[in-house]
Motif scaffolding. Structure first.
Motif, mmCIF file in Angstrom:
data_model
loop_
_atom_site.group_PDB
_atom_site.id
_atom_site.type_symbol
_atom_site.label_atom_id
_atom_site.label_comp_id
_atom_site.label_asym_id
_atom_site.label_seq_id
_atom_site.Cartn_x
_atom_site.Cartn_y
_atom_site.Cartn_z
ATOM 1 N N SER A 711 0.823 -1.208 0.000
ATOM 2 C CA SER A 711 0.000 0.000 0.000
ATOM 3 C C SER A 711 0.860 1.263 0.000
ATOM 4 O O SER A 711 2.022 1.249 0.410
ATOM 5 N N THR A 713 -0.108 3.867 1.708
ATOM 6 C CA THR A 713 -0.629 4.617 2.870
ATOM 7 C C THR A 713 0.453 5.451 3.545
ATOM 8 O O THR A 713 0.214 6.613 3.915
ATOM 9 N N MET A 749 0.513 4.387 -7.326
ATOM 10 C CA MET A 749 -0.851 3.856 -7.338
ATOM 11 C C MET A 749 -1.226 3.287 -8.708
ATOM 12 O O MET A 749 -2.049 2.371 -8.809
ATOM 13 N N PRO A 756 -3.852 -3.206 -4.594
ATOM 14 C CA PRO A 756 -4.993 -2.276 -4.468
ATOM 15 C C PRO A 756 -5.393 -2.113 -2.998
ATOM 16 O O PRO A 756 -5.471 -3.089 -2.270
ATOM 17 N N ASP A 757 -5.595 -0.849 -2.618
ATOM 18 C CA ASP A 757 -5.991 -0.570 -1.231
ATOM 19 C C ASP A 757 -7.014 0.560 -1.244
ATOM 20 O O ASP A 757 -6.645 1.728 -1.339
ATOM 21 N N PRO A 758 -8.321 0.217 -1.150
ATOM 22 C CA PRO A 758 -9.371 1.249 -1.221
ATOM 23 C C PRO A 758 -9.214 2.320 -0.136
ATOM 24 O O PRO A 758 -9.487 3.493 -0.379
ATOM 25 N N ALA A 759 -8.762 1.904 1.046
ATOM 26 C CA ALA A 759 -8.606 2.874 2.145
ATOM 27 C C ALA A 759 -7.535 3.908 1.804
ATOM 28 O O ALA A 759 -7.711 5.115 2.045
ATOM 29 N N ASP A 761 -6.526 4.701 -1.220
ATOM 30 C CA ASP A 761 -7.028 5.522 -2.337
ATOM 31 C C ASP A 761 -7.921 6.640 -1.800
ATOM 32 O O ASP A 761 -7.804 7.796 -2.222
ATOM 33 N N ALA A 762 -8.810 6.290 -0.883
ATOM 34 C CA ALA A 762 -9.724 7.283 -0.316
ATOM 35 C C ALA A 762 -8.956 8.342 0.470
ATOM 36 O O ALA A 762 -9.287 9.539 0.422
#
Length: 790
Positions: A711, A713, A749, A756-759, A761-762
């Motif tokens: 990720s 993050t 990204m 893939p990491d939706p958190a 991305d958000a």
């Protein structure tokens, strides 16, 4: 065998009912045709069924009630006959010709009732004749029911004051004499039942007698309803006669029941005025009588009487009720040498409740009761009987419930002595009750003497009592107990710093004896009580010539250091570290740099030597960084030393993401908003760059082990730190640096190797929206953000 007896009884009862109904039928036929002689003949035959000796009291009662119903109809017939002119005197003599004595006496009582109602003869004469005649039946069961019938038919025809049957001047005496005589004879019959039959059936007989007790007790109820019995008559004539019968019968069941009846049926005012007589009978009862229940009920009634109105309280003082009850209890306990502990404690518990109701202002009385209880319990050691310990808890809880104030209870010198007799478990229960009382009433305990006395009372929760093993304690119960002690510590307060410091020292002395299992619960509230006192003294000028007794922040910090060091025996390094950091912050607010530095040093030593778990290290380093960031007391040298250590610890964490987050958190140590001398942009940038390198290394490691870079993050988190310091005006954070980081994250990204990491991305999308929002603000902020392309 038992079932056979029950079957036989059912058969005998059925036969008796059948015979009774058959004769009742012929009696009704005779009544309908006004045939008096046949009516008397069949009624006598009907009543002959009551001569049986084969039925138990329960079954005999069924048969009696059927006969009773028929006798009511016969009585109605006799009334009609009297109204039509038939001579009641002749009828009274006529029924005496019945062949068997039992039917004869039932008929005599029935006619006697009508005779009294007709007023052809004084009620007292008829009643005297009937009660004497009933002596003819000496079989206990048959005699009891016969006399019960006599009591039933005569109760509304007694020559009482105001009654239509009132006679001469001594009319009430006659009524009392009749009821007492009937009561005495019934009690003798009832007691005699116990001594008939084989010894092996003793329990069965006791049960049967217990079923019949109300027949005897009803007489006392009738006595209590006689209007003409005033206090003097009750005191001189009624009570002594009743008690004489109770004492002389020498029967445990009768004595207990009748004493209870006396207490329940006669007025409280009479009990109060005749305490001497009533209490004098108690030691004369059989040793096996449950006298504790009798006396407890008496004291409960008197307590309720006292609570009913303040106007009656002078009466209690006038008759010296407390001393009489206290002396009586002492005599009863001496007379009943085998009285169990539960009996002794129950008596004193009831006496204390009475005392608190009647003499709430006399603490010496309450203490005297507790002292007497201690005296009677001496030599018995710890009490293990659960019923007895329950009563001791009730005894000790009574003052708390009455005064709603533990401070008042602490004035009772014998209170702690009673607690010494509780076993360890019950001691804890009582300690919890005391603490709950303090919490509920928000009692403020403000002096060291009271705190000392209080902690002596609740020592069952504060330290291990003899013989208590930790393995025996339920973990949840233990936590709840210790949490209650913690809440108690927070309730101790005094506005005077010197006195409050004494309170704290007293608490410290007690809780440090609690052992390693309790300290993690009890040390933190003590530490925060100390810190509260520090804040109170904050900014106070220290008098260099002040006496040693004065309370200063420095003295409190010394005590704090000793207290937290005590946790080393647990061990609880994470908790100790948190407490050291709290103390450091308080020292910072008091401008005590050496003290604050010492607390930080202790925290660092704990981190290095005691905290090895990686999660605990992460939590600890963030606490250290957060606390250090808020410190303003340190000079350049001390701050650099502590900051260097913190950044070093951050870079040595086990997991790369943890390292990264700790390192970028350290950037705040070099930039503090409200302190101009603590804005080092270059070192902030160094921290952030180092965090980026660690984040990059973390991605490479993930790629090497899992085939994907993981990720983004961490990069987004670092971008947010860049934006924070950019906004705060750090000149080292440039537009190009931020732009480069945004492009790096975007590229990562879009890479195929990124997981893939939706958190994430958000998070990144939210960050970009924030930049866009700042642009749209306009003004200086808008201009600042304008060059950043998103």
């Amino acid at each position: 065998m038992i079932s056979d007896v029950a079957e036989d009884e059912e058969k005998w009862l059925a036969a008796g009912i059948a015979g009774l109904q058959q004769n009742a039928f012929y009696m009704h036929r005779a009544l309908d045709s006004n045939n008096l002689r046949d009516a008397l003949k069949y009624s006598a035959q009907m009543l002959s069924e009551l001569r049986t000796s084969k039925l138990s009291p329960h079954k005999y009662y069924e048969l009696y009630m059927r006969a009773f119903d028929e006798l009511r109809k016969l009585e109605m017939f006799f009334k009609e006959e009297a109204r039509r002119g038939c001579s009641i005197i002749d009828l009274y003599e006529l029924v005496q010709h019945a062949g068997n004595i039992l039917p004869r006496l039932y008929l005599l009582c029935t006619v006697g009732s009508v005779y009294i109602k007709s007023k052809e003869a004084p009620a007292k004469d008829v009643l005297k004749d009937l009660v004497e005649m009933c002596r003819g039946i000496q079989h206990p069961l048959r005699g009891l029911f016969l006399r019960s019938y006599l009591s039933q038919v005569s109760r509304d025809k007694l020559p009482d004051i105001g009654s239509e049957y009132e006679g001469d001047a001594d009319t009430v005496t006659d009524a009392v004499e009749f009821v007492l005589q009937n009561f005495t004879e019934m009690n003798k019959l009832w007691v005699r039942m116990q001594h008939q039959g084989p010894a092996r059936d003793k329990e069965k007989r006791e049960k049967e007698r217990s079923e019949l007790r109300d027949l005897v007790g009803k007489n006392l109820h009738v006595l209590s309803q006689i209007e003409g019995i005033d206090l003097d008559m009750y005191k001189d004539g009624v009570l002594p006669r009743v008690l004489e019968q109770v004492v002389n019968c020498k029967d445990e069941l009768a004595q207990f029941y009748l004493m209870d009846c006396i207490i329940q049926v006669f007025p409280d005012e009479y009990h109060l005025q005749t305490l001497d007589v009533l209490l004098g009978a108690c030691p004369l009862l059989e040793p096996s009588v449950d006298i504790k229940t009798v006396l407890s009920q008496l004291m409960e009634r008197l307590s309720n009487y006292a609570a009913s109105s303040t106007e009656v309280l002078p009466e209690f003082l006038q008759v010296e009720a407390f001393s009489k009850l206290s002396n009586a209890i002492g005599k009863v306990i001496e007379a009943q040498v085998d009285m169990p502990t539960v009996g002794v404690v129950t008596l004193y518990s009831s006496l204390l409740t009475f005392t608190l109701h009647v003499h709430p202002d006399r603490l010496d009385y309450a203490d005297q009761v507790l002292g007497s209880c201690v005296k009677k319990l001496s030599g018995k050691g710890k009490i293990t009987d659960s019923k007895a310990t329950k009563q001791i808890v009730a005894l000790l809880s009574a003052p708390l419930e009455k005064y709603n104030d533990i401070v008042t209870a602490l004035k009772l010198s014998n209170y702690p002595h009673v607690m010494e007799y509780l076993d360890n478990e019950t001691n804890k229960v009582m300690s919890t009750v005391i603490i709950q009382s303090i919490m509920k009433n928000k009692t403020c305990i403000s002096t060291s003497d009271k705190v000392e006395a209080l902690f002596e009372l609740v020592k069952g929760l504060v330290k291990d009592l003899d013989g208590t093993l930790h393995d025996e304690i339920d973990e949840d119960d233990f936590k709840e107990e210790q949490n209650s002690v913690s809440r108690l510590i927070q309730m101790l307060y005094n506005e005077d710093p010197v006195e409050m410091f004494k309170v704290i020292c007293t608490v410290k002395k007690h809780i440090l004896t609690g052992g390693p299992k309790r300290l993690p619960f009890t040390v933190p509230p003590l530490v925060f009580s100390c810190l509260k006192l520090v804040r109170q003294l904050q900014g106070q000028e220290e008098n260099p010539f002040g006496d040693e007794t004065s309370t200063t922040p420095k003295k409190i910090f010394q005590l704090l250091n000793q207290t937290i060091e005590a946790l080393s025996i647990v061990p609880a390094p994470e908790l100790s570290l948190q407490l050291y950091l709290q103390c450091a912050e308080a020292a910072n607010d008091c401008d005590l740099e050496p003290v604050a530095y010492e607390f930080f040093t202790q925290a660092y030593i704990l981190y290095e030597e005691e905290i090895s778990d990686s999660k605990a290290q992460v939590t600890a380093i963030h606490l250290i960084i957060g606390t250090l960031q808020r410190m303003h007391v340190f000079g350049v040298e001390n701050r650099d030393t502590l900051t260097h250590k913190a950044t070093g610890y951050s870079a040595k964490l086990l997991k790369k993401p943890d390292q990264c987050r700790a390192v970028y958190a350290c950037s705040h140590l070099f930039w503090v908003d409200d302190q101009e001398n603590m804005k080092d942009g270059e070192r902030v940038l160094l921290c952030l760059k180092r965090a980026l390198r660690i984040a990059n290394a973390a991605q490479q490691m993930t790629n090497a082990t899992r085939g994907s870079t993981g990720s983004v993050t961490l990069f987004v988190e670092i971008l947010n730190k860049y934006l924070y310091f950019f906004e705060k005006g750090n000149p080292q954070i440039t537009i190009s640096t931020i732009q480069g980081l945004i492009e790096l994250i975007t590229t990562e990204m879009q890479s195929d190797s990124t997981t893939p990491d939706p958190a994430a991305d958000a998070f990144f999308a939210s960050t970009l929206r924030y930049i866009q929002f700042q642009k749209q603000k306009g003004g200086a902020v808008g201009e600042k953000y304008e060059p950043i392309k998103v």
